[in-house]
Scaffold this motif. Structure first.
Motif, PDB file in Angstrom:
ATOM      1  N   UNK A  69       0.828  -1.206   0.000  1.00 24.19           N
ATOM      2  CA  UNK A  69       0.000   0.000   0.000  1.00 24.19           C
ATOM      3  C   UNK A  69       0.858   1.249   0.000  1.00 24.19           C
ATOM      4  N   UNK A  70       0.438   2.259  -0.749  1.00 22.92           N
ATOM      5  CA  UNK A  70       1.111   3.561  -0.763  1.00 22.92           C
ATOM      6  C   UNK A  70       0.623   4.342   0.453  1.00 22.92           C
ATOM      7  N   UNK A  71       1.460   4.389   1.480  1.00 22.87           N
ATOM      8  CA  UNK A  71       0.987   4.988   2.732  1.00 22.87           C
ATOM      9  C   UNK A  71       0.757   6.493   2.606  1.00 22.87           C
ATOM     10  N   UNK A  72       1.355   7.117   1.590  1.00 17.38           N
ATOM     11  CA  UNK A  72       1.112   8.558   1.405  1.00 17.38           C
ATOM     12  C   UNK A  72      -0.292   8.827   0.892  1.00 17.38           C
ATOM     13  N   UNK A  73      -0.937   7.821   0.378  1.00 16.82           N
ATOM     14  CA  UNK A  73      -2.283   7.996  -0.164  1.00 16.82           C
ATOM     15  C   UNK A  73      -3.359   7.459   0.771  1.00 16.82           C
ATOM     16  N   UNK A  74      -2.945   6.953   1.949  1.00 18.79           N
ATOM     17  CA  UNK A  74      -3.941   6.425   2.875  1.00 18.79           C
ATOM     18  C   UNK A  74      -4.847   7.549   3.378  1.00 18.79           C
ATOM     19  N   UNK A  75      -6.154   7.372   3.327  1.00 17.84           N
ATOM     20  CA  UNK A  75      -7.085   8.426   3.794  1.00 17.84           C
ATOM     21  C   UNK A  75      -7.190   8.418   5.322  1.00 17.84           C
ATOM     22  N   UNK A  76      -6.185   8.999   5.976  1.00 18.45           N
ATOM     23  CA  UNK A  76      -6.169   9.003   7.437  1.00 18.45           C
ATOM     24  C   UNK A  76      -7.288   9.886   7.966  1.00 18.45           C
ATOM     25  N   UNK A  77      -7.955   9.374   9.016  1.00 18.71           N
ATOM     26  CA  UNK A  77      -9.120  10.072   9.575  1.00 18.71           C
ATOM     27  C   UNK A  77      -8.801  10.501  10.992  1.00 18.71           C
ATOM     28  N   UNK A  78      -9.182  11.702  11.339  1.00 21.97           N
ATOM     29  CA  UNK A  78      -9.008  12.191  12.701  1.00 21.97           C
ATOM     30  C   UNK A  78     -10.060  11.562  13.613  1.00 21.97           C
ATOM     31  N   UNK A  79      -9.665  11.284  14.860  1.00 19.76           N
ATOM     32  CA  UNK A  79     -10.581  10.652  15.808  1.00 19.76           C
ATOM     33  C   UNK A  79     -11.823  11.495  16.064  1.00 19.76           C
ATOM     34  N   UNK A  80     -11.693  12.808  15.949  1.00 14.43           N
ATOM     35  CA  UNK A  80     -12.832  13.683  16.235  1.00 14.43           C
ATOM     36  C   UNK A  80     -13.924  13.535  15.177  1.00 14.43           C
ATOM     37  N   UNK A  81     -13.572  12.939  14.035  1.00 11.30           N
ATOM     38  CA  UNK A  81     -14.552  12.767  12.967  1.00 11.30           C
ATOM     39  C   UNK A  81     -15.131  11.356  12.938  1.00 11.30           C
TER      40      UNK A  81
ATOM     41  N   UNK B 159     -20.423   8.123  16.780  1.00  8.42           N
ATOM     42  CA  UNK B 159     -21.720   8.792  16.759  1.00  8.42           C
ATOM     43  C   UNK B 159     -21.590  10.237  17.230  1.00  8.42           C
ATOM     44  N   UNK B 160     -22.449  11.094  16.706  1.00  9.27           N
ATOM     45  CA  UNK B 160     -22.369  12.526  17.027  1.00  9.27           C
ATOM     46  C   UNK B 160     -22.640  12.800  18.501  1.00  9.27           C
ATOM     47  N   UNK B 161     -23.410  11.919  19.151  1.00  9.79           N
ATOM     48  CA  UNK B 161     -23.760  12.159  20.550  1.00  9.79           C
ATOM     49  C   UNK B 161     -22.725  11.594  21.515  1.00  9.79           C
ATOM     50  N   UNK B 162     -21.697  10.891  20.983  1.00 10.74           N
ATOM     51  CA  UNK B 162     -20.697  10.283  21.843  1.00 10.74           C
ATOM     52  C   UNK B 162     -19.637  11.304  22.231  1.00 10.74           C
ATOM     53  N   UNK B 163     -19.385  11.421  23.509  1.00 12.06           N
ATOM     54  CA  UNK B 163     -18.373  12.348  23.992  1.00 12.06           C
ATOM     55  C   UNK B 163     -16.992  11.908  23.545  1.00 12.06           C
TER      56      UNK B 163
END
Length: 401
Positions: free
Chosen positions: A69-81, A84-88
């Protein structure tokens, strides 16, 4: 056809490939980065060298010659995103430690609230002796303890002082479990409605087993032929049922009723049943009805042990049973006194197969019904018929003089 190609394999343990089918998978353009270099590399694999790159807190291998895998192209996601929206996002909430709660008689109306708020391991202490008025059946959803803060002769007692009958005082629901000690259960008070059962398992099918321990409790005044001290419901299963140091008296039905599974498919209500140092007196039904019907060999229980118990004036009906145990596959009844019981029928009734392991030994049967079995070797060599010399049976004292 399955194709496995353009993959990078890092630090793979040998043997990293074993073909048990001989065909069906095609390998091509795969690279192995291992130290040491594996032996017997199959076709479609070659060795190579790559480096690691830290991506956030993780070291990931870089792609090599189009493999991996090309790690530069990995769609890394931030934990804040995520989530569920209601989860603290402040982190997992801490689980409170187990606790003990005191409940006084005047606060008996809060009993169900305490049960709802409980977690596994919590204890509720009935802090006073005397009557606790239970107005609705109490549902137990967690594995808890209920303890009476009294003495052997004076306990907190659960009663129903309403005009509405109750199916039970305590009901173990799915996921629940109970260890109860030093509590009385009075099924009937003059002028008020009856309670059908002291403790029961849920009337709805349960997909989890439960454990029940009854220690030092007293059950009395359950005054109809279908009433019981403890009754298991169809579709419920106790892995461990232990009853010890307890008194059962003035009961018109079966004291302990584990006979709800009547489909004769090898199913039963309790796996391991232990009854020790208990007294059953003035019981019109059986002291115990533990039923397993059918000959399905996929179930191995129930397993029953009764030790140091006294049965006095229990089930003297015509064709009655003090202990009704059809289908029990392993049972041991020892050091028990049967007195003036089962006179119209049997003291103990088995309905066993040759493979079952049953034993009745070191027991006294005074003016009682027979032990009925299909195999003659169930009663041991230490069976007696002498009259037991109780201190004061009329006064409820059944110690031997």
């Amino acid at each position: 056809e399955v194709k496995f190609r353009n993959n990078l394999l890092v630090e793979i343990q040998e043997p990293f490939f074993r073909d048990k089918n001989g065909s069906g998978i095609t390998f091509s353009s795969n690279i192995i980065f291992n130290k040491p270099v594996p032996s017997n590399i199959p076709e479609g694999f070659s060795t190579g060298k790559t480096s690691l790159k830290q991506v956030r807190e993780v070291l990931l291998p870089k792609a090599l010659s189009g493999s991996g895998a090309d790690i530069d192209k990995l769609p890394l996601i931030s934990a804040v995103h995520t989530g569920a929206s209601w989860l603290s996002s402040s982190g997992a909430s801490s689980v409170r430690s187990i606790r003990t709660t005191l409940l006084k008689r005047k606060d008996a109306a809060n009993f169900q609230m305490l049960l709802n708020e409980a977690i596994d391991g919590d204890s509720i202490v009935l802090a006073e002796t005397g009557d606790y008025n239970i107005q609705d059946e109490l549902k137990i959803y967690h594995k808890i303890s209920i303890v009476g803060n009294g003495s052997p002769d004076k306990k907190p007692v659960l009663v129903n002082m309403t005009n509405s009958p109750l199916p039970s005082f305590l009901c173990i629901e799915n996921g629940g479990g109970l260890h109860i000690r030093d509590v009385g259960f009075n099924g009937s008070i003059a002028g008020y409605a009856d309670v059908k059962t002291g403790i029961r398992s849920s009337g709805s099918p349960m997909n989890r087993s439960y454990n029940l321990v009854i220690d030092g409790c007293e059950f009395y005044n359950f005054n109809e032929s279908t009433f019981s001290a403890f009754k298991a419901s169809k579709g419920t299963y106790a892995n461990e049922l232990t009853i010890k140091n307890s008194l059962f008296r003035n009961i018109s039905g079966n004291a302990i009723d584990l006979s709800a599974e009547k489909d004769d498919k090898g199913i039963y209500n309790a796996e391991n049943v232990t009854i020790e140092n208990c007294l059953f007196t003035n019981v019109l039904g059986s002291a115990l009805n533990l039923y397993r019907g059918g000959n399905d060999e996929s179930t191995t229980g129930p397993f029953l042990r009764i030790d140091h118990c006294t049965f006095h004036e229990v089930d003297n009906r015509e064709q009655g049973f003090v202990l009704r145990l059809p289908g029990d596959q392993k049972a041991s009844i020892s050091n028990c006194i049967f007195s003036l019981s089962g006179q119209g029928g049997r003291s103990i009734y088995f309905q066993e197969y040759k493979r079952d392991k049953l034993l009745v030994d070191y027991c006294t049967f005074f003016k009682c019904g027979n032990v009925e079995t299909f195999q003659r070797d169930v009663p041991g060599s230490n069976i007696y018929s002498a009259e037991p010399n109780f201190v004061n049976p009329a006064g409820g004292i059944f110690r031997l003089a």
